[in-house]
Design a protein around this motif. Sequence first.
Motif: not given
Length: 65
Positions: A1-26
Amino acid sequence: MNDNTQPIKLACPTCQKKIFWSDEFPHRPFCSERCKLIDLGEWANENHRIAGEDASAQNDELEDR
């Protein structure tokens, strides 16, 4: 992923908490191990299903042949 690309933001299927599709959320697409296990339990209890014909009905048809 280059520096200009933002990770995809999505809602957790269970609780709907907003997270990013990144290594921060394994556990993605889940926000946590807890939400992942809750979802697994729903599948195991057959509360979630994939649409289609029941597999046992298909097996009965094959045995009748």
